[in-house]
Design a protein around this motif. Structure first.
Motif: not given
Length: 304
Positions: A159-166, A214-220, A257-265, A280-285
């Motif tokens: 989605d072209g959401n807030n994460m995409c805007n940033s 070089n980097l793939l990113v997604t969100d819910v 990367m994924h900003c979490l929470p993730a919906h598996r499936g 993802v886990w290092e990204e969260a930390e």
């Protein structure tokens, strides 16, 4: 010195962002070495939450504690913010008692209105339009694994959401190419795309968008406040899942990367968080470390 705010990535220069990310990694090493730091001793962060949170609350609250300060959790249920007090009135009062204010809310105008009267730095910890604190963590994580992101290709899937805007802001600030793979009708804001020019491309085919990245990113697929659209979005976004097949067309050594929470499936396959390219886990930390650096920068006016 005028008060500095962090409402979008554009509020800091590239030089400031680079220095902040370097400092974040330094703070991370320091914490792991068991060093005690009290740079924000007797300082207070007011945390206003109108949206629920896990990583944002824990990272800011733990960060202030680790720097010797304190954090106050404020929700509309517990304050006059939930009883109709004008945001400017709350802003004047809260900022007179705290050294910084963090706001996580829906309408981006809430943080801009608060900041317009605030005596203390205001941090956007997520609005419906932007999520700049997450981008600090993402950029720190990429830097720690692959070095400077300048000249890289990043693919946003979903989605072209807030994460995409940033991410659009980040592409301009950090000088990388951004491809946005989204279904027709779910593009990010047209004004942001126009401002970014050829730095950003919208490519409706996710395989094409991911090729050589070089980097793939997604969100819910459905953000907070869009729960009633979940079923419809699941159908629309079905072919926009990040999975090993999509990672397979990315560049060798590509990160995920994924900003979490993730919906598996849904937006990711069940195995994607354990993929060899997943950070993802290092990204969260790194939310913790990047925000500690941000707090020092805004409250103290320096990084050292």
């Amino acid at each position: 010195m005028p008060v500095r705010h962090f409402l979008t990535l554009n509020d800091l220069s590239l030089e400031e962002l680079d220095a902040l990310l370097d400092h974040a990694s330094k703070l991370k090493r320091s914490l792991r070495a068991g060093e005690v730091r009290d740079s924000l001793k007797n300082r207070v962060l007011a945390m206003i939450f109108e949206k629920s949170s896990t990583r944002t609350r824990v990272s800011f609250e733990a960060g202030m504690t680790q720097l010797g300060g304190a954090a106050l959790f404020l929700s509309p249920r517990d304050t006059q913010l939930g009883r109709g007090e004008p945001i400017e009135d709350s802003g004047r009062v809260i900022s007179s008692m705290a050294d910084a204010v963090m706001i996580r809310t829906f309408d981006h105008q809430t943080v801009t209105r608060f900041a317009s009267v605030s005596k203390a730095p205001v941090i956007n910890a997520l609005t419906d339009d932007y999520h700049p604190c997450q981008l600090l963590a993402d950029m720190q994580t990429y830097r720690e694994h692959r070095g400077n992101i300048k000249g890289a290709t990043v693919t946003w899937v979903g989605d072209g959401n807030n994460m995409c805007n940033s991410y659009i802001n980040a592409a301009q600030q950090f000088d990388f190419q951004l491809r946005i793979a989204c279904p027709p009708g779910y593009e990010p804001r047209a004004d942001l795309l126009a401002e970014a020019g050829d730095r950003v491309q919208v490519i409706y085919d996710p395989m094409e968008a991911a090729r050589g990245s070089n980097l793939l990113v997604t969100d819910v697929w459905a953000s907070m406040g869009q729960e009633d659209e979940q079923a419809a979005r699941a159908r629309t976004f079905a072919s926009y899942q990040v999975n090993p097949a999509l990672m397979g067309v990315a560049a060798k050594g590509a990160l995920f990367m994924h900003c979490l929470p993730a919906h598996r499936g849904e937006e990711i396959s069940h195995d994607m968080l354990e993929h060899p390219g997943s950070v993802v886990w290092e990204e969260a930390e790194n939310r913790l470390h990047a925000q500690k650096a941000l707090l020092e920068f805004l409250i103290l006016g320096r990084l050292d």
